[in-house]
Motif scaffolding. Structure first.
Motif, short mmCIF file in Angstrom:
data_model
loop_
_atom_site.label_atom_id
_atom_site.label_comp_id
_atom_site.label_asym_id
_atom_site.label_seq_id
_atom_site.Cartn_x
_atom_site.Cartn_y
_atom_site.Cartn_z
N MET A 130 52.60 -47.28 108.20
CA MET A 130 51.43 -48.07 108.08
C MET A 130 51.66 -49.50 107.57
O MET A 130 51.50 -50.56 107.88
CB MET A 130 50.29 -47.36 107.14
CG MET A 130 48.95 -48.13 106.80
SD MET A 130 47.86 -47.13 106.04
CE MET A 130 46.42 -48.43 105.92
N LEU A 141 56.18 -48.38 116.44
CA LEU A 141 55.73 -47.16 116.14
C LEU A 141 55.82 -45.96 117.13
O LEU A 141 55.32 -44.83 117.04
CB LEU A 141 54.18 -47.31 116.35
CG LEU A 141 53.76 -48.23 114.79
CD1 LEU A 141 52.67 -49.28 115.11
CD2 LEU A 141 53.42 -47.27 113.74
N ARG A 186 46.03 -52.33 122.26
CA ARG A 186 44.76 -52.49 123.41
C ARG A 186 44.43 -53.88 123.21
O ARG A 186 44.15 -54.77 124.27
CB ARG A 186 43.63 -51.71 122.97
CG ARG A 186 42.60 -51.94 124.18
CD ARG A 186 41.24 -51.10 123.76
NE ARG A 186 41.19 -50.21 122.52
CZ ARG A 186 41.19 -48.82 122.62
NH1 ARG A 186 41.06 -48.46 123.82
NH2 ARG A 186 41.30 -48.07 121.83
N SER A 221 43.81 -49.93 114.65
CA SER A 221 44.77 -48.62 114.62
C SER A 221 45.79 -49.08 115.51
O SER A 221 45.72 -50.21 116.26
CB SER A 221 44.25 -47.45 115.16
OG SER A 221 43.79 -47.86 116.50
N ALA A 222 47.03 -48.28 115.35
CA ALA A 222 48.13 -48.74 116.34
C ALA A 222 47.71 -48.64 117.66
O ALA A 222 48.05 -49.75 118.57
CB ALA A 222 49.28 -47.67 116.34
N VAL A 223 46.78 -47.70 118.09
CA VAL A 223 46.58 -47.93 119.78
C VAL A 223 45.75 -49.12 119.85
O VAL A 223 45.68 -49.72 121.08
CB VAL A 223 45.82 -46.61 119.96
CG1 VAL A 223 45.21 -46.62 121.20
CG2 VAL A 223 46.87 -45.40 120.02
N GLY A 231 44.03 -54.35 110.34
CA GLY A 231 43.12 -53.26 110.14
C GLY A 231 42.81 -52.43 111.40
O GLY A 231 42.21 -51.37 111.37
#
Lengths: 551, 856
Positions: free
Chosen positions: B685, B732, B714, B708-710, B706
């Motif tokens: 993180m 990641l 995106r 998420s990784a995905v 803030g």
């Protein structure tokens, strides 16, 4: 639509008194202050307050305005008296203290504050008021309502965080309140001759009950002539699977898809938002609530057709007035029927969403114990498809429970994927689930659930969902452990119906206790008399109270 | 035991009989009875006697101070004290049989029946003190006082006495002749009403108003309110006795005497006759103007009771009452009632007279009634010999009734109740109750009275016999024992107490302990408290005794979180933190958990300190992680509304804090077994957030932190930043499969069907066609696009389903035929709508062929 409160005196025990007493306490609380007043409600109280009292009743007793308790200040309050009705929780006390400080600082007309804590006032809240320096400005009272009656046979303590508090924080307050509520129930209906329990929390509650009974001394309700036959306490931790799996009865599906809160479901029907009260007062609902959702559509159809054909019959010239009357009476149920048809439609739309089928399929294979690899893969794909987090977490925990832990191969991968998709802040979620034992790694050995499935006959894939002969229909061929436990408790002495293997697989503390009337000199009544009394009871219908600790 | 007929003592008054029974000979040491103030408690309670300072008497001997003495109704001494306070305006007894003494100055004192001054003193206020009290009435639950300026003051309730001024009686009022009070229990309003006789009328005064009644009937020199509060008797100057309804609207009866001037006393006898004491006679006036006259010598004090009136004179204590129906029924001369016949039959039986049987036979049909009447008469009679004779008659009659005809326990109950009454009446106890008075007082009340009189043993036996609570008796006994045993060492006294209290259900040890503590016997109190079953009583008292650790232990045992907190807070404020922490971790885990739960919600710093001391890595990690999230959220909120270098710098500092906090929680998790993923995840993180910060400064677009990784990938793809996306993927370790899923979903959501098809054409795709199809369906792709993906599905069965789902039925039917899926074919047939159209015909043909194939 007007809300319909459930009729509480139609059930096995007359519970109407709970509502009556709660109303009385509410009115007393309101009348404790003279003149006009503003009522500030804890959102967790206001939800079910509708089940206890209506808005006109509040108006009658001088309530000018209703506000919700929260972090934001009250603003300009027209009435002199401000009455709070809140659960005795730290945060509520903090909010109230803040309100008093800001309102007093604003100046203007002086206000008088009264707080009524449910179910009782606590040292904790008073301590907070003292710390915040507002204790002298408040009159603190109690709103002593423990059980909230949701239906003629359903009571709830409405403590949604109870499981977390017990499993994670080691805070047993909720168990104390459960015991207190049960003690009061006994004071009303007589003592339970038999208490059976499964799980650690059940043992805690049973001990508390014993203690409270001892504390009451000669005032304790007697066992002889009690209206109650048995208490069954089940610790939710013994069976987390049931709430994790998707409910498939009518009531369950409506709750899963649309959410029932305080006996009311909100749905969209023909473009309009509609609220619908769901309880046993609605005859259609009473008949259908526990039916498998798959069977609801056809049954509603049959009813509608029956009405239609009757309608045709009434057109025949030789109908008597009495027959027409009877038909007109049945017509009253028509709008009800229509509403249920709308409700099933709304649910069906939700059910058609893509993740739903996968979800049910995964659950099925986990509960039946086959296709583990595919299930894990499917869970992963649900995350890829970004299904709601709660759905995924439920499946992960169900996987963990049924397999005695998440298989090593998948354990890290699935959790990493969860973090990547839903954000790393859920590290905390995962840590909490792990600490509560709901999500853990498989540690070799045969999973206990397999043994449990065999021993408790959990898996009955051939159950007919339409004309069921076993509760297994509720989860489409899987019988919830909770229900099997209750069946075993009610069905014989002790937990005797469950064999050694089953008890071992449950791995939970289990017990059966008899409560007895103590003699004045403290000598116990010989147990034979208790046994014979129980045998004599067989003629009348037994009344068993089942309480799930942890929801 | 021989008995005597009571009829000789009966006096007829109209069609009723009245009897005057001697209760006790009073051998008390009261000299000069005529000049004493005497105050008797109701229901056979104690009698207070003190010299009446309003009368001028010759005082001989040394002490000029009056002595206040308290006696039982039988004249036994209960207590005495020299009254060294101000002159007395009124005396009265509370319902708990405590003596209320009102001074002229409005000071009110309360005394126990043993003459001890209780710490319950209060005053009626400065105004009363200045003016002085002229009249005062004390009733069991309150008092009314009239001051010299004709102001009425009322106090209702002895617990929290608050003097209240009643409504003014108007200007120009002449000094009242007398006052009386209707008790709150008997008024409509539930508040006391005061009757004031003034001038030629009566005022009824309450808190709100003063209304005049009975004009021209006065001056009324004496007033008496009936025990039920519904009637008032008045005695006017001309010697006329009137009975009124309580609101003075109606005169119910009238009786003329030839006496002028005030009577010696006026009181009700039960609720249907009035007793008035004149110079040397006592007149009892019945409801219809009939009267009975008794001689009188010296002073008399009347005590109204529910069924009669007690008369206390210098040397005797008598009861005057209407003869109860049951007794009149049996004993009146020539009575032929069934009960009288049964009674006679028994007498004959005892005498060996064979006519007994004949008598019995004459009433055989009314035997149950006769038995019940005999039982009732026994209860009403005051003479033990007659009681026995009546009960014997009942037993005799019952033997000839059916088993069910007479209540099973009626005789037993009657005998028990008589034993109680006789025990109470015995001169040693001196509580002369009739059965109706006992009913009014209740058994519990009588037990309490006995306990207060220190007749503990009798009280215990009585409570046990009546099946009422015995613990009150034992608690009182224990307290009295402790008071009386100042010199007995703790362990011995404890042994004495335990011998009596052990094994009793629900003993209130806390009450006894509180008493011991009030006498300064702390350690005795502590050992008593140890035996208290109710934690809610035990814990607060233990805390008061300074026994925090024990209090906490007991609180934890009780499982009541509120008590645990009570003990925790007390302990927390009383001890240094390290001591406190040591104490809570040594008790059961509940105390620690509850304290941590409290800290978590109110004092995070304290929580951190506690966790550090106790090595709670799990808690520390969550605490820091939560803090990190909170800081991150605060930074986000701040950045949304700020510009300018300074705030940007402070924002940077905040972000740095976030990273630091996450790293620290990673450390804490790292210390734990089984939390490796959390530790690694937290580190991951940190890198993600760093990367996001870099991306934000590189792109100048604050839209990453803030996510998420995905979500980050995106966002980057959306912005066309393929390089950035690759960087995040690498950092990641986002798998190819995951990445492809993301792309497919993005393309679908953007309805970029061409892009989707292009992606579908890529070689070595890590995902199946179903993902493409799902994206198509979710976002409404044209069937042609979807069909392309369906065509590439590996299994014919799936193909058939998917084709059918998008309405391409011909293809669906072919695929179904290929997979030999008859069920599917039937389903398709259903969708087509039978075999009436060409497609339907084709499908049914396919189906036929298939089934033929199967059968072959």
């Amino acid at each position: 639509m007007t809300s319909v409160v459930p009729n509480l005196d139609e059930g096995p025990l007359p519970l109407g008194y709970i509502r009556e007493e709660a109303r009385k306490h509410l009115v007393d609380a309101l009348d404790s202050r003279r003149g006009k007043k503003v009522l500030v409600l804890d959102p967790r109280v206001s939800g079910f307050l509708g089940l206890l009292a209506e808005v006109p009743l509040l108006r009658e007793h001088g309530v000018e305005q209703l506000l919700h308790l929260g972090a934001e200040p009250l603003g300009d309050v027209p009435a002199r008296n401000i009455i709070y009705l809140a659960r005795s929780e730290i945060q509520n006390a903090q909010f109230i203290a803040q309100h008093i400080k800001t309102t007093t600082k604003q100046g203007g007309t002086p206000h008088e504050f009264a707080v009524f804590f449910m179910p009782r006032k606590t040292t904790l809240c008073e301590h907070i008021f003292q710390q915040e320096g507002v204790f002298g400005d408040i009159v603190v009272g109690e709103f002593p309502v423990d059980f909230i009656p949701f239906d003629s046979d359903v009571l709830s303590l409405e403590l949604p965080t109870a499981f977390r508090e017990v499993a994670l924080d080691g805070d047993n307050s909720s168990l104390y309140y459960a015991a207190r509520a049960l003690t009061q129930l006994q004071a009303r209906f007589g003592a339970f001759p038999v208490i059976k329990g499964m799980g650690t929390s059940a043992a805690v509650v049973a001990d508390l009950l014993k203690r409270m009974r001892r504390e009451a001394g000669s005032d304790a309700p007697s066992v002889g002539g009690s209206a109650l036959s048995m208490l069954v306490l089940v610790d939710r931790a013994v069976d987390p699977a049931t709430p994790l799996a998707t409910q498939l009865t009518y009531e369950g599906t409506v709750d899963e898809m649309l959410g029932i809160s305080n006996g009311v479901v909100s749905m969209e029907s023909q473009g309009r938002k509609e609220r619908m009260t769901l309880n046993s007062t609605d005859r259609t609902y009473k008949d259908l609530r526990d039916v498998s959702f798959a069977a609801v559509g056809p049954r509603l159809g049959t009813r509608a057709k029956a009405l239609q054909s009757q309608y045709k019959d009434t057109k025949a010239p030789d109908r008597s007035l009495a027959e027409l009357k009877e038909f007109a009476g049945q017509l009253k149920g028509l709008p009800q029927l229509q509403r249920h048809i709308n409700l099933t439609d709304a649910v069906n739309q939700q059910l058609a969403k893509p993740g739903m089928r996968t979800r049910v399929a995964i659950e099925h294979s986990l509960l039946e114990g086959h296709g583990l690899e595919a299930a894990c893969e499917s869970i992963e794909e649900l995350m890829y498809g970004e299904e709601p987090l709660l759905t995924v977490l439920r499946l992960l925990c169900l996987l963990s429970f049924t397999q005695g832990g998440v298989p090593k191969k998948w354990h890290d991968g699935l959790r990493r994927e969860l973090l990547h998709t839903y954000g790393h802040e859920h590290l905390l979620t995962l840590a909490s689930l792990q600490a509560a034992g709901l999500l853990r790694r498989q540690e070799g050995g045969r999973p206990a659930f397999a043994a449990l499935r065999r021993s408790l006959r959990l898996s009955l894939p051939d159950t007919d969902n339409h004309e069921p002969d076993d509760v297994a229909y509720t989860f489409n061929g899987y019988a919830p452990i909770s229900l099997r436990l209750v069946q075993a408790a009610v069905g014989g002495s002790g937990w005797g119906q469950i064999n050694e293997e089953g008890l071992k697989a449950l791995g939970a503390l289990h017990f059966e206790r008899r409560q007895q009337d103590a003699e004045e000199d403290g000598s116990a009544v010989p147990s034979t008399s208790a046994a014979s009394a129980a045998a004599g009871d067989n003629t009348k219908r037994r009344k068993v109270v089942v309480m799930f600790l942890g929801g | 035991m021989s008995w005597q007929s009571p009829v000789g003592d009966w006096d007829a008054c109209g069609d009723r009989f009245y009897e005057k029974t001697e209760l006790y000979q009073l051998g008390w040491e009261v000299s000069d009875f005529d000049n004493q103030r005497v105050c008797c408690a109701r229901e056979g309670g104690p009698i207070a006697v003190v010299r009446d300072e309003r009368r001028i008497v010759l005082v001989t001997g040394g002490n000029t101070r009056p002595v206040l003495k308290i006696f039982t109704s039988a004249g036994g001494v209960m207590g005495a004290l020299v009254w060294d306070k101000g002159s007395i305006a009124g005396l009265g007894w509370t319902s708990a049989n405590e003596l209320v003494v009102v001074e002229v100055t409005g000071e009110v004192h309360m005394l126990s029946m043993h003459g001890k001054i209780l710490p319950k003193q209060f005053s009626l206020g400065q105004e009363v003190a200045n003016e002085g009290i002229t009249h005062c009435i004390i009733y069991p639950t309150g008092l009314v006082a009239l001051s010299a300026s004709h102001t009425l003051w009322s106090v209702s309730g002895w617990e929290d006495p608050r003097p209240q001024r009643l409504a003014p009686m108007g200007k120009g009022i002449t000094p009242p002749h007398c006052i009386a009070a209707i008790e709150p229990a008997h008024t409509l309003s539930g508040c006391v009403e005061v009757l004031v006789a003034t001038g030629d009328h009566v005022l009824i005064v309450d808190a709100d108003s003063a209304q005049a009644h009975a004009h021209g009937q006065g001056p009324l020199l004496a007033l008496a309110v009936a025990p039920n509060g519904s009637f008032v008797a008045s005695f006017s100057e001309g010697g006329r006795l009137l009975v009124w309804t309580a609101d003075f609207t109606k005169v119910l009866s009238e009786f003329e005497t030839d006496v002028t001037g005030p009577p010696k006393a006026l009181a009700w006898c039960g609720t249907d006759s009035v007793v008035v004491c004149l110079e040397d006679t006592v007149l009892m006036v019945g409801p219809y103007g009939d009267c009975v006259q008794y001689e009188l010598e010296g002073a008399v004090h009347l005590v109204p009771e529910v069924d009669g009136v007690r008369m206390v004179t210098a040397d005797r204590h008598e009861l005057l009452r209407r003869v109860p129906d049951a007794l009149q029924d049996i004993f009146s001369t020539g009575s032929t009632s069934v009960a009288a016949t049964l009674f006679d039959a028994r007498k004959m039986f005892d005498e060996g007279n064979a006519k007994a049987d004949e008598k019995l036979r004459s009433i055989v049909h009314s035997l149950p009634e006769a038995v019940m009447n005999c039982i009732a008469a026994a209860g009403a009679d005051m003479d033990p010999a007659r009681q026995a004779a009546l009960l014997k008659a009942a037993v005799y009659g019952r033997a000839f009734c059916g088993a069910e005809a007479v209540g099973k326990l009626a005789l037993r109950d009657a005998a028990m109740s008589l034993r109680v009454l006789n025990a109470l009446r015995s001169p040693e106890v001196g509580v002369p109750l009739t059965n109706r008075q006992l009913e009014a007082l209740t058994v519990e009340g009588a037990v309490q009275r006995l306990v207060a009189m220190h007749h503990h043993f009798l009280a215990l036996k009585m409570a046990t016999a009546a099946g009422t609570r015995t613990d009150v008796v034992l608690v009182h006994w224990a307290c009295a024992k402790i008071t009386a045993s100042q010199d007995v060492p703790d362990d011995k006294l404890m042994a004495v107490l335990e011998a009596k209290l052990k094994g009793r259900q629900g003993m209130q040890y806390a009450a006894i302990a509180a008493h011991a503590r009030s006498l300064g016997r702390t350690s005795l109190a502590a050992s008593l408290l140890d035996r208290e079953p109710r934690a809610s009583e035990q814990v607060p008292l233990l805390l008061n005794l300074g026994e925090e650790a024990r209090a906490l232990g007991k609180a934890v045992d009780s499982g009541d979180p509120d008590l645990v907190y009570l003990a925790l807070f007390k302990m927390y404020s009383a001890r240094p933190l390290s001591d406190f922490l040591a104490a809570i971790s040594s008790t059961k885990p509940l105390a620690r958990s509850l304290f941590l739960a409290y800290c978590a919600k109110t004092e995070p710093e304290l929580l951190e300190e506690v966790l550090k001391v106790q090595g709670g890595h799990e808690g520390l990690a969550s605490l820091r992680f939560k803090e990190a999230l909170a800081t991150a959220a605060a930074a986000k909120a701040a950045s949304a509304g700020t510009v300018g270098a300074r705030t940007i710098r402070s924002l940077d500092l905040m972000q740095a804090d976030v990273l630091k906090l996450i790293e620290r929680s990673a450390d804490s998790w790292g210390q734990l077994r089984d939390y490796g993923l959390q530790s690694k995840g937290a580190q991951e993180m940190v890198s993600l957030r760093k990367l996001q910060s870099d991306l934000e400064s590189e792109t100048g677009n604050a839209c990453f932190l803030g996510l998420s990784a995905v979500g980050t990938v995106r966002q980057l793809l959306r912005l066309g930043n393929v390089r950035g996306a690759a960087r995040v993927r690498a950092e990641l370790k986002i798998s190819d499969r995951r990445f492809t899923w993301l792309k497919i979903r993005m393309l679908g959501a953007a309805k970029d069907w061409e892009g989707l098809e292009a992606l579908g054409r890529e070689k070595k795709l890590p995902v199946g066609m179903d993902v493409f199809i799902a994206a198509c369906k979710a976002h409404g792709a044209p069937p042609a696009t979807t069909a392309k993906f369906i065509a590439r599905l590996p299994e014919a069965r799936e193909k058939a389903e998917e084709y059918a789902a998008i309405g391409m039925l011909t293809e669906a039917a072919n695929a179904a035929a290929q997979s030999k899926d008859t069920d599917m074919l039937s389903a398709i047939q259903g969708m087509v709508g039978g075999s009436s159209n060409p497609l339907g015909a084709a499908v049914s043909q396919l189906k036929d062929r298939l089934s033929a194939g199967v059968s072959r």
